[in-house]
Design a protein around this motif. Structure first.
Motif, PDB file in Angstrom:
ATOM      1  N   UNK A 192       0.863  -1.171   0.000  1.00  0.00           N
ATOM      2  CA  UNK A 192       0.000   0.000   0.000  1.00  0.00           C
ATOM      3  C   UNK A 192       0.906   1.229   0.000  1.00  0.00           C
ATOM      4  N   UNK A 193       0.932   1.940  -1.103  1.00  0.00           N
ATOM      5  CA  UNK A 193       1.785   3.118  -1.203  1.00  0.00           C
ATOM      6  C   UNK A 193       1.271   4.301  -0.385  1.00  0.00           C
ATOM      7  N   UNK A 194       0.119   4.124   0.228  1.00  0.00           N
ATOM      8  CA  UNK A 194      -0.416   5.124   1.158  1.00  0.00           C
ATOM      9  C   UNK A 194      -0.252   4.658   2.607  1.00  0.00           C
ATOM     10  N   UNK A 195       0.760   3.823   2.855  1.00  0.00           N
ATOM     11  CA  UNK A 195       0.992   3.263   4.189  1.00  0.00           C
ATOM     12  C   UNK A 195       1.159   4.342   5.255  1.00  0.00           C
ATOM     13  N   UNK A 196       1.585   5.522   4.842  1.00  0.00           N
ATOM     14  CA  UNK A 196       1.852   6.577   5.823  1.00  0.00           C
ATOM     15  C   UNK A 196       0.593   6.998   6.579  1.00  0.00           C
ATOM     16  N   UNK A 197      -0.580   6.721   5.995  1.00  0.00           N
ATOM     17  CA  UNK A 197      -1.827   7.042   6.688  1.00  0.00           C
ATOM     18  C   UNK A 197      -1.973   6.269   7.993  1.00  0.00           C
ATOM     19  N   UNK A 198      -1.302   5.114   8.093  1.00  0.00           N
ATOM     20  CA  UNK A 198      -1.381   4.274   9.299  1.00  0.00           C
ATOM     21  C   UNK A 198      -0.314   4.631  10.336  1.00  0.00           C
ATOM     22  N   UNK A 199       0.629   5.485   9.990  1.00  0.00           N
ATOM     23  CA  UNK A 199       1.746   5.750  10.893  1.00  0.00           C
ATOM     24  C   UNK A 199       1.320   6.353  12.238  1.00  0.00           C
ATOM     25  N   UNK A 200       0.294   7.209  12.308  1.00  0.00           N
ATOM     26  CA  UNK A 200      -0.113   7.678  13.639  1.00  0.00           C
ATOM     27  C   UNK A 200      -0.516   6.538  14.573  1.00  0.00           C
ATOM     28  N   UNK A 201      -0.987   5.428  14.010  1.00  0.00           N
ATOM     29  CA  UNK A 201      -1.366   4.281  14.827  1.00  0.00           C
ATOM     30  C   UNK A 201      -0.174   3.388  15.139  1.00  0.00           C
ATOM     31  N   UNK A 202       0.644   3.100  14.126  1.00  0.00           N
ATOM     32  CA  UNK A 202       1.707   2.093  14.313  1.00  0.00           C
ATOM     33  C   UNK A 202       3.035   2.698  14.750  1.00  0.00           C
ATOM     34  N   UNK A 203       3.173   4.024  14.654  1.00  0.00           N
ATOM     35  CA  UNK A 203       4.410   4.702  15.063  1.00  0.00           C
ATOM     36  C   UNK A 203       4.054   5.966  15.841  1.00  0.00           C
ATOM     37  N   UNK A 204       3.277   5.820  16.933  1.00  0.00           N
ATOM     38  CA  UNK A 204       2.680   6.984  17.597  1.00  0.00           C
ATOM     39  C   UNK A 204       3.675   7.899  18.296  1.00  0.00           C
ATOM     40  N   UNK A 205       4.854   7.393  18.634  1.00  0.00           N
ATOM     41  CA  UNK A 205       5.802   8.224  19.384  1.00  0.00           C
ATOM     42  C   UNK A 205       6.509   9.249  18.496  1.00  0.00           C
ATOM     43  N   UNK A 206       6.260   9.217  17.174  1.00  0.00           N
ATOM     44  CA  UNK A 206       6.785  10.235  16.260  1.00  0.00           C
ATOM     45  C   UNK A 206       5.590  10.864  15.548  1.00  0.00           C
ATOM     46  N   UNK A 207       4.993  11.879  16.141  1.00  0.00           N
ATOM     47  CA  UNK A 207       3.766  12.463  15.576  1.00  0.00           C
ATOM     48  C   UNK A 207       3.932  12.995  14.154  1.00  0.00           C
ATOM     49  N   UNK A 208       5.145  13.343  13.754  1.00  0.00           N
ATOM     50  CA  UNK A 208       5.343  13.886  12.418  1.00  0.00           C
ATOM     51  C   UNK A 208       5.597  12.842  11.348  1.00  0.00           C
ATOM     52  N   UNK A 209       5.503  11.547  11.685  1.00  0.00           N
ATOM     53  CA  UNK A 209       5.853  10.489  10.728  1.00  0.00           C
ATOM     54  C   UNK A 209       4.986  10.532   9.474  1.00  0.00           C
ATOM     55  N   UNK A 210       3.689  10.708   9.657  1.00  0.00           N
ATOM     56  CA  UNK A 210       2.791  10.735   8.503  1.00  0.00           C
ATOM     57  C   UNK A 210       3.145  11.895   7.573  1.00  0.00           C
ATOM     58  N   UNK A 211       3.341  13.074   8.136  1.00  0.00           N
ATOM     59  CA  UNK A 211       3.654  14.246   7.324  1.00  0.00           C
ATOM     60  C   UNK A 211       5.007  14.114   6.643  1.00  0.00           C
ATOM     61  N   UNK A 212       5.918  13.388   7.258  1.00  0.00           N
ATOM     62  CA  UNK A 212       7.244  13.177   6.681  1.00  0.00           C
ATOM     63  C   UNK A 212       7.136  12.562   5.291  1.00  0.00           C
ATOM     64  N   UNK A 213       6.180  11.635   5.121  1.00  0.00           N
ATOM     65  CA  UNK A 213       6.013  10.944   3.847  1.00  0.00           C
ATOM     66  C   UNK A 213       4.936  11.564   2.953  1.00  0.00           C
ATOM     67  N   UNK A 214       4.062  12.384   3.525  1.00  0.00           N
ATOM     68  CA  UNK A 214       2.871  12.826   2.800  1.00  0.00           C
ATOM     69  C   UNK A 214       3.198  13.566   1.508  1.00  0.00           C
ATOM     70  N   UNK A 215       4.210  14.420   1.533  1.00  0.00           N
ATOM     71  CA  UNK A 215       4.506  15.224   0.353  1.00  0.00           C
ATOM     72  C   UNK A 215       5.577  14.658  -0.555  1.00  0.00           C
ATOM     73  N   UNK A 216       5.988  13.422  -0.300  1.00  0.00           N
ATOM     74  CA  UNK A 216       7.087  12.818  -1.054  1.00  0.00           C
ATOM     75  C   UNK A 216       6.648  11.456  -1.585  1.00  0.00           C
ATOM     76  N   UNK A 217       5.867  11.464  -2.662  1.00  0.00           N
ATOM     77  CA  UNK A 217       5.351  10.189  -3.169  1.00  0.00           C
ATOM     78  C   UNK A 217       6.473   9.266  -3.641  1.00  0.00           C
ATOM     79  N   UNK A 218       7.472   9.793  -4.322  1.00  0.00           N
ATOM     80  CA  UNK A 218       8.553   8.937  -4.807  1.00  0.00           C
ATOM     81  C   UNK A 218       9.271   8.260  -3.640  1.00  0.00           C
ATOM     82  N   UNK A 219       9.560   9.025  -2.594  1.00  0.00           N
ATOM     83  CA  UNK A 219      10.203   8.458  -1.421  1.00  0.00           C
ATOM     84  C   UNK A 219       9.311   7.466  -0.717  1.00  0.00           C
ATOM     85  N   UNK A 220       8.020   7.749  -0.710  1.00  0.00           N
ATOM     86  CA  UNK A 220       7.052   6.861  -0.058  1.00  0.00           C
ATOM     87  C   UNK A 220       6.954   5.531  -0.794  1.00  0.00           C
TER      88      UNK A 220
END
Length: 200
Positions: A93-121
Motif C-alpha cells: 500500500x503506497x499510502x501506508x503513511x496514513x497508518x503511521x499515527x497508529x503504528x508509530x505513535x511516538x513520532x507524531x510527524x511520521x505521517x507528514x514526513x512521507x505525505x509530500x514525497x510520493x517517490x520516497x514513499x
C-alpha cells in the motif's frame, strides 16, 4: 558446528531454511483462512523501518479470480498456480503513511514526513514490503506449508486487475500448500560465508 551457535533447534532451522524449498507442485489439501491468519499473526512482528507495515495480502480462492490472475502470469507459472490450493498476491500500500499515527505513535510527524514525497514513499513501501514478504514466506514454512513465490508476471496487468485504486503495487505472487509430487527443482548453490561477509 555452526548450527550449535543458534538458539533455534536444528529441526526448526531445517523447517524454516535448510530443508525448505520453493514448491512447484502441490497436493489438493486445502489451506484454511485460520492457517493464513496464524501466519500473519506471527510475521507481523518482523521489523521494518519506522514500523511501516505496507504489506497487503490478497488471497485468491475463487476460480474466477484465479483465472484473472493466471492470465497475467508467465507461461512457466500458469500451471502450478492453477493447481495450487491457495495463491496469495503480496502487494504494498503506497499510502501506508496514513497508518503511521497508529503504528508509530511516538513520532507524531511520521505521517507528514512521507505525505509530500510520493517517490520516497513508494520506494520505502517497496523496501519494507519486500522485508515483510520475506517474513511471510518464512511464516508459511513455520505453518508446515510450502511456499512457491514468483515474480514472473505482468505487474502492470496485475495492478490494474486487482488494485484499480492505483495505490497498491504487486510485489510477488505466492502459491501455498502441501508440496506435491516432484515439487522441487535441484537445490541451487549458495555463496559461502567468506564470499559474503567482511569485517572492517
Amino acid at each position: 558446528m555452526t548450527t550449535d551457535a543458534l538458539v533455534l533447534d536444528a529441526a526448526a532451522q531445517d523447517l524454516l531454511f535448510r530443508e525448505a524449498r520453493t514448491a512447484n507442485t502441490f497436493t489438493d489439501e486445502p489451506v484454511s483462512d485460520e492457517q493464513v491468519q496464524a501466519i500473519y499473526e506471527l510475521v507481523k512482528f518482523g521489523p521494518t523501518a519506522m514500523n511501516q507495515q505496507p504489506l497487503r495480502v490478497v488471497l485468491v480462492r475463487s476460480a474466477e479470480a484465479r483465472e484473472r490472475l493466471v492470465n497475467h502470469l508467465g507461461e512457466g507459472n500458469k500451471a502450478k498456480t492453477t493447481s495450487a490450493p491457495l495463491t496469495a498476491i503480496l502487494a504494498v500500500d503506497n499510502e501506508f503513511h496514513e497508518e503511521l499515527p497508529t503504528v508509530f505513535p511516538h513520532f507524531p510527524g511520521a505521517k507528514d514526513y512521507f505525505a509530500g514525497d510520493r517517490d520516497g514513499r513508494v520506494a520505502s513501501a517497496a523496501m519494507n514490503g519486500a522485508l515483510q514478504a520475506g517474513y511471510f514466506i518464512v511464516g508459511v514454512r513455520a505453518a508446515g506449508l510450502a511456499a512457491g513465490p514468483m515474480t514472473g508476471y505482468d505487474a502492470e496487468g496485475i495492478n490494474k486487475e486487482f488494485f484499480a485504486d492505483g495505490e497498491h503495487s504487486v510485489l510477488a505472487v505466492v502459491n501455498i500448500g502441501k508440496p506435491g509430487d516432484n515439487a522441487w527443482y535441484p537445490r541451487s548453490p549458495r555463496l559461502a560465508y567468506d564470499e559474503v561477509v567482511t569485517t572492517v
